[in-house]
Write a protein that holds these residues in place. Sequence first.
Motif, short mmCIF file in Angstrom:
data_model
loop_
_atom_site.label_atom_id
_atom_site.label_comp_id
_atom_site.label_asym_id
_atom_site.label_seq_id
_atom_site.Cartn_x
_atom_site.Cartn_y
_atom_site.Cartn_z
N GLU A 1 0.83 -1.21 0.00
CA GLU A 1 0.00 0.00 0.00
C GLU A 1 0.86 1.26 0.00
N ALA A 2 1.96 1.25 0.75
CA ALA A 2 2.86 2.40 0.77
C ALA A 2 3.49 2.60 -0.60
N GLN A 3 3.90 1.53 -1.24
CA GLN A 3 4.48 1.62 -2.58
C GLN A 3 3.46 2.15 -3.58
N GLU A 4 2.23 1.69 -3.48
CA GLU A 4 1.18 2.16 -4.38
C GLU A 4 0.93 3.65 -4.18
N ARG A 5 0.95 4.13 -2.93
CA ARG A 5 0.79 5.56 -2.66
C ARG A 5 1.92 6.37 -3.27
N ARG A 6 3.16 5.85 -3.15
CA ARG A 6 4.30 6.55 -3.74
C ARG A 6 4.19 6.60 -5.26
N MET A 7 3.74 5.51 -5.87
CA MET A 7 3.60 5.46 -7.32
C MET A 7 2.51 6.43 -7.79
N ALA A 8 1.39 6.51 -7.05
CA ALA A 8 0.32 7.42 -7.42
C ALA A 8 0.74 8.86 -7.25
N LYS A 9 1.55 9.14 -6.25
CA LYS A 9 2.03 10.49 -5.98
C LYS A 9 2.99 10.96 -7.08
#
Length: 52
Positions: free
Chosen positions: A42-50
């Motif tokens: 989930e943290a990686q997905e947030r970084r990718m979306a950001k």
Amino acid sequence: MMVELGKYAGTVLAAYGITILLVLGLVAISLRRGARVKRALEAQERRMAKNG
């Protein structure tokens, strides 16, 4: 209904007990590790979306 284990009852019951504890330990470790991996994903997905 208890199975008659004779003179090996203590050994057999101890083996069952140890097995149950080990299986429960493996389940606990798996659940904990799964939750950790889910948080990391989930943290990686947030970084990718950001970062787009």
